[in-house]
Motif scaffolding. Structure first.
Motif, PDB file in Angstrom:
ATOM      1  N   GLN A 127      -8.797 -15.232 -18.405  1.00 16.77           N
ATOM      2  CA  GLN A 127      -7.424 -15.497 -17.980  1.00 16.77           C
ATOM      3  C   GLN A 127      -7.424 -16.186 -16.616  1.00 16.77           C
ATOM      4  O   GLN A 127      -6.696 -17.147 -16.398  1.00 16.77           O
ATOM      5  CB  GLN A 127      -6.623 -14.202 -17.923  1.00 16.77           C
ATOM      6  N   ALA A 128      -8.254 -15.698 -15.694  1.00 15.21           N
ATOM      7  CA  ALA A 128      -8.345 -16.303 -14.369  1.00 15.21           C
ATOM      8  C   ALA A 128      -8.854 -17.738 -14.468  1.00 15.21           C
ATOM      9  O   ALA A 128      -8.358 -18.633 -13.777  1.00 15.21           O
ATOM     10  CB  ALA A 128      -9.259 -15.472 -13.469  1.00 15.21           C
ATOM     11  N   GLN A 129      -9.821 -17.969 -15.333  1.00 16.44           N
ATOM     12  CA  GLN A 129     -10.365 -19.317 -15.533  1.00 16.44           C
ATOM     13  C   GLN A 129      -9.288 -20.254 -16.082  1.00 16.44           C
ATOM     14  O   GLN A 129      -9.144 -21.378 -15.630  1.00 16.44           O
ATOM     15  CB  GLN A 129     -11.555 -19.249 -16.495  1.00 16.44           C
ATOM     16  N   ALA A 130      -8.540 -19.766 -17.069  1.00 20.28           N
ATOM     17  CA  ALA A 130      -7.464 -20.575 -17.656  1.00 20.28           C
ATOM     18  C   ALA A 130      -6.394 -20.883 -16.615  1.00 20.28           C
ATOM     19  O   ALA A 130      -5.872 -21.997 -16.555  1.00 20.28           O
ATOM     20  CB  ALA A 130      -6.852 -19.855 -18.856  1.00 20.28           C
ATOM     21  N   GLN A 131      -6.091 -19.896 -15.764  1.00 17.55           N
ATOM     22  CA  GLN A 131      -5.102 -20.103 -14.714  1.00 17.55           C
ATOM     23  C   GLN A 131      -5.579 -21.180 -13.743  1.00 17.55           C
ATOM     24  O   GLN A 131      -4.811 -22.036 -13.340  1.00 17.55           O
ATOM     25  CB  GLN A 131      -4.825 -18.797 -13.966  1.00 17.55           C
ATOM     26  N   LYS A 132      -6.868 -21.159 -13.377  1.00 18.71           N
ATOM     27  CA  LYS A 132      -7.415 -22.177 -12.489  1.00 18.71           C
ATOM     28  C   LYS A 132      -7.304 -23.567 -13.101  1.00 18.71           C
ATOM     29  O   LYS A 132      -6.973 -24.524 -12.416  1.00 18.71           O
ATOM     30  CB  LYS A 132      -8.885 -21.870 -12.173  1.00 18.71           C
ATOM     31  N   VAL A 133      -7.587 -23.680 -14.383  1.00 14.39           N
ATOM     32  CA  VAL A 133      -7.484 -24.977 -15.067  1.00 14.39           C
ATOM     33  C   VAL A 133      -6.042 -25.457 -15.038  1.00 14.39           C
ATOM     34  O   VAL A 133      -5.770 -26.623 -14.719  1.00 14.39           O
ATOM     35  CB  VAL A 133      -8.018 -24.875 -16.521  1.00 14.39           C
ATOM     36  N   ASP A 134      -5.095 -24.565 -15.341  1.00 15.15           N
ATOM     37  CA  ASP A 134      -3.677 -24.924 -15.308  1.00 15.15           C
ATOM     38  C   ASP A 134      -3.246 -25.335 -13.904  1.00 15.15           C
ATOM     39  O   ASP A 134      -2.532 -26.321 -13.726  1.00 15.15           O
ATOM     40  CB  ASP A 134      -2.810 -23.758 -15.783  1.00 15.15           C
ATOM     41  N   ASP A 135      -3.678 -24.571 -12.890  1.00 19.20           N
ATOM     42  CA  ASP A 135      -3.313 -24.892 -11.518  1.00 19.20           C
ATOM     43  C   ASP A 135      -3.943 -26.204 -11.058  1.00 19.20           C
ATOM     44  O   ASP A 135      -3.304 -27.000 -10.374  1.00 19.20           O
ATOM     45  CB  ASP A 135      -3.709 -23.754 -10.572  1.00 19.20           C
ATOM     46  N   LYS A 136      -5.179 -26.451 -11.431  1.00 22.90           N
ATOM     47  CA  LYS A 136      -5.819 -27.717 -11.061  1.00 22.90           C
ATOM     48  C   LYS A 136      -5.051 -28.884 -11.668  1.00 22.90           C
ATOM     49  O   LYS A 136      -4.789 -29.880 -10.988  1.00 22.90           O
ATOM     50  CB  LYS A 136      -7.281 -27.755 -11.511  1.00 22.90           C
ATOM     51  N   GLN A 137      -4.649 -28.750 -12.922  1.00 27.44           N
ATOM     52  CA  GLN A 137      -3.884 -29.826 -13.564  1.00 27.44           C
ATOM     53  C   GLN A 137      -2.535 -30.002 -12.875  1.00 27.44           C
ATOM     54  O   GLN A 137      -2.071 -31.124 -12.690  1.00 27.44           O
ATOM     55  CB  GLN A 137      -3.695 -29.550 -15.060  1.00 27.44           C
ATOM     56  N   ALA A 138      -1.910 -28.895 -12.463  1.00 27.92           N
ATOM     57  CA  ALA A 138      -0.626 -28.977 -11.762  1.00 27.92           C
ATOM     58  C   ALA A 138      -0.782 -29.711 -10.427  1.00 27.92           C
ATOM     59  O   ALA A 138       0.069 -30.530 -10.054  1.00 27.92           O
ATOM     60  CB  ALA A 138      -0.045 -27.582 -11.554  1.00 27.92           C
ATOM     61  N   VAL A 139      -1.867 -29.434  -9.698  1.00 29.02           N
ATOM     62  CA  VAL A 139      -2.132 -30.122  -8.431  1.00 29.02           C
ATOM     63  C   VAL A 139      -2.359 -31.615  -8.692  1.00 29.02           C
ATOM     64  O   VAL A 139      -1.796 -32.470  -8.003  1.00 29.02           O
ATOM     65  CB  VAL A 139      -3.335 -29.486  -7.703  1.00 29.02           C
ATOM     66  N   LEU A 140      -3.170 -31.929  -9.679  1.00 28.57           N
ATOM     67  CA  LEU A 140      -3.427 -33.337 -10.011  1.00 28.57           C
ATOM     68  C   LEU A 140      -2.149 -34.038 -10.461  1.00 28.57           C
ATOM     69  O   LEU A 140      -1.917 -35.204 -10.111  1.00 28.57           O
ATOM     70  CB  LEU A 140      -4.508 -33.437 -11.084  1.00 28.57           C
ATOM     71  N   ASN A 141      -1.309 -33.342 -11.212  1.00 28.38           N
ATOM     72  CA  ASN A 141      -0.028 -33.913 -11.649  1.00 28.38           C
ATOM     73  C   ASN A 141       0.880 -34.206 -10.453  1.00 28.38           C
ATOM     74  O   ASN A 141       1.554 -35.243 -10.417  1.00 28.38           O
ATOM     75  CB  ASN A 141       0.695 -32.978 -12.621  1.00 28.38           C
ATOM     76  N   LEU A 142       0.885 -33.304  -9.477  1.00 33.10           N
ATOM     77  CA  LEU A 142       1.677 -33.516  -8.262  1.00 33.10           C
ATOM     78  C   LEU A 142       1.223 -34.789  -7.555  1.00 33.10           C
ATOM     79  O   LEU A 142       2.045 -35.636  -7.180  1.00 33.10           O
ATOM     80  CB  LEU A 142       1.541 -32.317  -7.327  1.00 33.10           C
ATOM     81  N   LEU A 143      -0.073 -34.928  -7.387  1.00 33.88           N
ATOM     82  CA  LEU A 143      -0.606 -36.112  -6.693  1.00 33.88           C
ATOM     83  C   LEU A 143      -0.342 -37.386  -7.487  1.00 33.88           C
ATOM     84  O   LEU A 143      -0.027 -38.434  -6.905  1.00 33.88           O
ATOM     85  CB  LEU A 143      -2.102 -35.931  -6.425  1.00 33.88           C
ATOM     86  N   GLU A 144      -0.437 -37.305  -8.795  1.00 32.66           N
ATOM     87  CA  GLU A 144      -0.150 -38.477  -9.631  1.00 32.66           C
ATOM     88  C   GLU A 144       1.325 -38.865  -9.530  1.00 32.66           C
ATOM     89  O   GLU A 144       1.664 -40.044  -9.482  1.00 32.66           O
ATOM     90  CB  GLU A 144      -0.547 -38.214 -11.082  1.00 32.66           C
ATOM     91  N   LYS A 145       2.200 -37.876  -9.493  1.00 43.01           N
ATOM     92  CA  LYS A 145       3.635 -38.170  -9.353  1.00 43.01           C
ATOM     93  C   LYS A 145       3.897 -38.827  -8.006  1.00 43.01           C
ATOM     94  O   LYS A 145       4.659 -39.800  -7.918  1.00 43.01           O
ATOM     95  CB  LYS A 145       4.473 -36.915  -9.512  1.00 43.01           C
ATOM     96  N   GLN A 146       3.260 -38.312  -6.954  1.00 40.58           N
ATOM     97  CA  GLN A 146       3.427 -38.934  -5.640  1.00 40.58           C
ATOM     98  C   GLN A 146       2.952 -40.388  -5.667  1.00 40.58           C
ATOM     99  O   GLN A 146       3.627 -41.282  -5.151  1.00 40.58           O
ATOM    100  CB  GLN A 146       2.649 -38.162  -4.573  1.00 40.58           C
ATOM    101  N   ARG A 147       1.797 -40.621  -6.276  1.00 39.90           N
ATOM    102  CA  ARG A 147       1.262 -41.985  -6.352  1.00 39.90           C
ATOM    103  C   ARG A 147       2.230 -42.903  -7.093  1.00 39.90           C
ATOM    104  O   ARG A 147       2.526 -44.005  -6.643  1.00 39.90           O
ATOM    105  CB  ARG A 147      -0.098 -41.967  -7.049  1.00 39.90           C
TER     106      ARG A 147
END
Length: 141
Positions: free
Chosen positions: A15-35
């Protein structure tokens, strides 16, 4: 009983691993939206990725700036129009989670404009605030 404990530990770990994957994608999505917002020439939309607080810290070539509004004002002054903003590319080198609600990002930035090109590196500290990742510290050089 030992098997049950091992199964529970494995489940929590997954569950913790899955949460990290989801959070990493959310961070990358934020940066992509900013770009993408930057490349549309929309600095106001770009700034939505930052923590809207007087405690936001931006460190650039002119030194530290505190506050969301002051950071926005500086961006508008330095990049007054779409031509000045150019075309932004990020190169994400590292996303590391310090805690479940804090992340560190290392990357490069490159702005191509008609007559010149700007480039450098950035380090970001992000926090998950009310379930949404926001940049709380940006050091760009």
């Amino acid at each position: 009983m030992k098997k049950l404990i091992l199964v529970l530990i494995c489940l929590f770990s997954l569950q913790a691993q899955a949460q990290k994957v989801d959070d990493k994608q959310a961070v990358l999505n934020l940066l992509e939206k900013q770009r993408a917002d930057w490349n549309k020439g929309d600095v106001e939309a770009y700034m939505q990725g930052y923590w809207k607080s007087d405690s936001l810290l931006f460190v650039g070539k002119s030194g530290p700036t505190y506050g969301w509004q002051k950071t926005l004002d500086n961006y508008k002054k330095g990049y007054p129009d779409k031509a000045a903003m150019g075309f932004l590319i990020f190169g994400i080198k590292k996303v590391e989670f310090l805690t479940k609600d804090k992340a560190f990002v290392l990357g490069s930035w490159n702005v191509k404009r008609e007559k010149d090109e700007l480039k450098g590196y950035f380090t970001l500290l992000l926090r998950k605030i009310n379930g949404v990742w926001k940049v709380v510290v940006d050091h760009s050089s």
